[in-house]
Design a protein around this motif. Structure first.
Motif, short mmCIF file in Angstrom:
data_model
loop_
_atom_site.label_atom_id
_atom_site.label_comp_id
_atom_site.label_asym_id
_atom_site.label_seq_id
_atom_site.Cartn_x
_atom_site.Cartn_y
_atom_site.Cartn_z
N ASN A 136 15.80 -1.11 1.95
CA ASN A 136 14.36 -0.21 2.08
C ASN A 136 13.61 -0.94 1.24
N GLU A 137 12.36 -1.96 2.00
CA GLU A 137 11.52 -2.66 1.82
C GLU A 137 10.53 -1.95 0.57
N GLU A 138 10.19 -0.64 0.72
CA GLU A 138 9.13 -0.23 -0.21
C GLU A 138 9.90 0.19 -1.61
N LYS A 139 11.17 0.63 -1.38
CA LYS A 139 11.70 1.15 -2.49
C LYS A 139 12.47 -0.12 -3.54
N ILE A 140 12.63 -1.17 -2.76
CA ILE A 140 13.24 -2.23 -3.54
C ILE A 140 11.96 -2.73 -4.42
N ALA A 141 10.71 -2.90 -3.59
CA ALA A 141 9.33 -3.60 -4.10
C ALA A 141 9.05 -3.03 -5.16
N GLU A 142 9.21 -1.54 -5.25
CA GLU A 142 8.78 -0.72 -6.44
C GLU A 142 9.54 -0.81 -7.45
N ARG A 143 10.98 -1.03 -7.42
CA ARG A 143 11.86 -1.36 -8.57
C ARG A 143 11.88 -2.72 -9.18
N LEU A 144 12.16 -3.74 -8.20
CA LEU A 144 12.20 -5.22 -8.64
C LEU A 144 10.77 -6.07 -8.33
N GLY A 145 9.91 -5.49 -7.78
CA GLY A 145 8.69 -6.21 -7.39
C GLY A 145 8.83 -7.22 -6.76
N ASP A 146 7.99 -8.22 -6.49
CA ASP A 146 7.90 -9.28 -5.61
C ASP A 146 9.01 -10.14 -5.62
N SER A 147 9.49 -10.54 -6.92
CA SER A 147 10.56 -11.51 -7.03
C SER A 147 11.74 -10.93 -6.59
N ALA A 148 11.90 -9.79 -5.85
CA ALA A 148 13.34 -8.98 -5.58
C ALA A 148 14.07 -10.35 -4.87
N PRO A 149 15.55 -10.46 -5.17
CA PRO A 149 16.41 -11.51 -4.38
C PRO A 149 16.71 -11.03 -3.08
N THR A 150 16.02 -10.47 -2.34
CA THR A 150 16.21 -9.96 -1.06
C THR A 150 17.24 -10.91 -0.04
#
Lengths: 362, 292
Positions: A136-150
């Motif tokens: 879920n793009e929004e929820k991941i960005a909320e928790r891990l920020g832009d550096s999330a290793p998606t």
């Protein structure tokens, strides 16, 4: 939508049974894995009455096949499971003279599955896909920020990341032979290894992540991902695309994406095969040939977002799907994909035992 | 002579039923539990050959049973299932007893309505009721949205996939099985005894503790067994509502049968489960008949 598919299939059976004289056909396929009108079209064309049942794990299918007299005329195991079932004498050979459309199939992909079924004598590829990560793009960005290793398994297999995502929900398939090799791949081990030591290393990693995993289940995540009940799922490509569609339809503010991790992913092939004790062999061949029709295959791919192995169908598949690297991966991604090995009883017990240890801590 | 024949005719159907649907399947499972795993259909080796009507060349062994002892997984699964079933039965008893008591003391009109309400859930499939509970418990479900709206909680509670979900679902599913036998013993209770007890100076609580409760013991035992036995082997509720860490024998059995395709080992797990349930029951029956 799964319920809808089943209802549609049932309704199709109820409405379109004009000529019972043409006989019946009992199909057992994966859930959410066919276009809404495929069965109906087949019934209208042939007058054969179809009963369409669904399952969500290879294990359930295999138990029915090994018990014998499953009552099904056409079943869809994944290739590595099919290999073992062929050895157990569960399937009959296809009569290719009744399958003129078999020429449509991609010989490279059929060559891949010949490893499991020498000479492609028993099965043809239905659809193929990968086991990767839906998020879920929004929820991941909320928790891990832009550096999330998606783009990496680190999103779920790194303890720190998993801990941060625990509150919005992580789910994984309840399929030991898909998750444990993925963890082995993340650890830099050979994901095709059948070595109990490697299973153990992967399970140790998973055991650390497990407290942050909400559940292990192989079909529930489609709805939960779409509704925002979970925010990351290790799951099957097409299922995650279906979740994305449902989220878009519901306009609930969840944007779902699917990624094949950069470390690599399992690619699997689901095979159409006819059980040795099938009652309607002739009709099963008719359905197989019908499915290998370019338009019919394309319709299914356009609906379920899994890749077909049908060359002429590529012309008829929506551009958006053809361009999606998660469905038709480019060559550099393809190189990183692996195909599951066939596990013998001992390796199977070892991998399942490690899986139980991951899930229960025992 | 005719009398005796009639008597045999009466007991024949239940015996035939038990033979066909209990004893024969039991021996089939027992036989598989002595066999070895093999890649074929069905996936185990036969443990004897047929010589005409007689089995010969017996090759079965107890290897699978020894394996169950080697890995603590199985013993822990049994213990955890027994624990879950035990506490669920206790909660059922605590909730069910007052309900049964009220129904038994109600006026006949009310009694029928109340009994109907107890039985009503059985008219829908238990699977549907479990799905309804899942709908209530989920993060965006009825309970969480209500509590959030009232403002009692600010973050949704994690109800699904927890011990709470499993225990509450077992209690809700099996509660009628506790209430009905309790009701039938309580309803037969002679009210004169309570009157006598109060005439002799007992307080209402003493009357309940020393008269009602002991007299309803058969109902308590029956209700507890009816809840306890199916709860031990329960698979659906822990599979759908339990957390991944919940080790129960039903799930362990599933793994053996479906994931490992090891029918012989799965069969021995089932045999032990049967023994775990049957031996205490026989002991209880003996204890009861000794007391009578």
């Amino acid at each position: 939508m799964k319920l809808k598919t089943i209802l549609m299939a049932t309704a199709a059976v109820a409405i379109a049974s004009p000529a019972a004289a043409e006989g019946t056909l009992n199909i057992y396929n994966w859930s959410d894995y066919i276009a809404e009108d495929t069965i109906q079209k087949f019934e209208e064309k042939t007058g054969i009455k179809v009963t369409y049942d669904v399952f969500d794990s290879n294990e359930v299918l295999e138990a029915k096949l090994l018990a014998g007299s499953s009552g099904y005329d056409l079943v869809v195991p994944s290739a590595s499971f099919m290999a073992r079932q062929i050895q157990a004498g569960v399937f009959q050979k296809l009569d290719k003279s009744k399958l003129p459309n078999i020429k449509n199939l991609d010989s490279a992909i059929m060559g891949n599955v010949a490893e499991f079924d020498p000479g492609n004598e028993h099965g043809v590829v239905y659809m193929w896909g990968t086991t990767g990560i839906g998020y879920n793009e929004e929820k991941i960005a909320e928790r891990l920020g832009d550096s999330a290793p998606t783009d990496s398994w680190a999103l779920v297999f790194d303890e720190g990341n998993a801990a941060k995502l625990a509150d919005c929900g992580i789910s994984m398939l309840d399929a030991p032979t898909e998750i444990i090799p993925a963890a082995m791949n993340y650890l830099g081990l050979d994901p095709k290894s059948k070595n109990a030591e490697d299973f153990k290393k992967a399970a140790d990693l998973l055991a650390k992540v497990k407290p942050h995993v909400r559940y292990f289940h192989s079909s529930q995540y489609i709805n939960d991902l779409a509704n925002g009940d979970v925010c990351v799922s290790v799951g099957w490509s097409g299922d995650i695309f279906q979740a994305r569609d449902r989220a878009d339809e519901a306009e609930n503010g969840n944007t779902i994406s699917y990624v094949i991790p950069k470390e690599g992913a399992l690619s699997w092939f689901d095979m159409m095969v006819i059980p040795a004790d099938a009652a309607n062999v002739e009709n099963a061949h008719k359905f197989l040939d019908f499915l290998m029709d370019a338009q019919i295959t394309a319709d299914i791919t356009n609906y379920v977002w899994y890749a077909s192995a049908n060359i002429p169908a590529l012309e008829l598949i929506e551009q958006e799907i053809l361009d999606d690297p998660g469905i038709f991966p480019p060559d550099d991604v393809k190189e990183k994909l692996w195909v599951a090995p066939v596990y013998e009883a001992r390796a199977d017990r070892a991998i399942n035992r490690e899986w139980t240890r991951v899930k229960t801590g025992q | 002579m005719a009398q005796r024949l009639k008597r045999y005719l009466v007991i024949l159907p239940p015996f035939a039923w038990l033979l066909l649907f209990f004893l024969i399947p039991f021996f089939v499972v027992f036989q598989v539990s002595l066999a070895d795993l093999r890649l074929q259909r069905p996936p185990f080796s036969p443990i004897f050959d047929w010589d005409g009507w007689w089995p010969t060349n017996f090759t079965g062994d107890l290897e699978n049973y020894w394996f169950l002892l080697e890995d603590s997984l199985y013993i822990n699964s049994y213990l955890n299932s027994l624990k879950t079933a035990f506490f669920s039965s206790l909660v059922c008893l605590a909730v069910g007893y007052p309900i049964a008591y009220v129904i038994a003391r109600a006026t006949p009109n009310w009694r029928n309505t109340l009994l109907l309400l107890v039985i009503l859930p059985f008219w829908t499939s238990s699977l549907l009721r479990i799905y309804a509970l899942i709908g209530m418990y989920s993060t965006n479900g009825f309970i969480n949205t209500s509590l959030l709206n009232i403002g009692i909680i600010s973050e949704p509670l994690q109800l699904m996939n927890t011990d709470f979900a499993v225990y509450s679902a077992i209690v809700i599913t099996y509660l009628p099985l506790m209430i009905l036998p309790l009701y039938s013993t309580l309803q037969k209770l002679d009210e004169d005894l309570l009157e006598a007890s109060s005439d002799l100076g007992a307080s209402p609580f003493q009357s309940f503790w020393q008269v009602t409760l002991p007299l309803s013991a058969p109902g308590i035992v029956a209700g507890c067994l009816l809840v306890f036995i199916p709860a031990v082997g329960e698979y659906v509720i822990p599979a759908l509502m339990g957390g991944p860490g919940q080790l129960m024998i039903g799930k362990t059995l599933w793994t053996e049968y479906f994931n490992n395709r090891d029918w012989p080992l799965a069969s021995s797990v089932a045999m032990i489960m049967l023994a775990v349930l049957v031996i205490p029951m026989m002991w209880l029956r003996n204890a009861q008949s000794a007391r009578d």
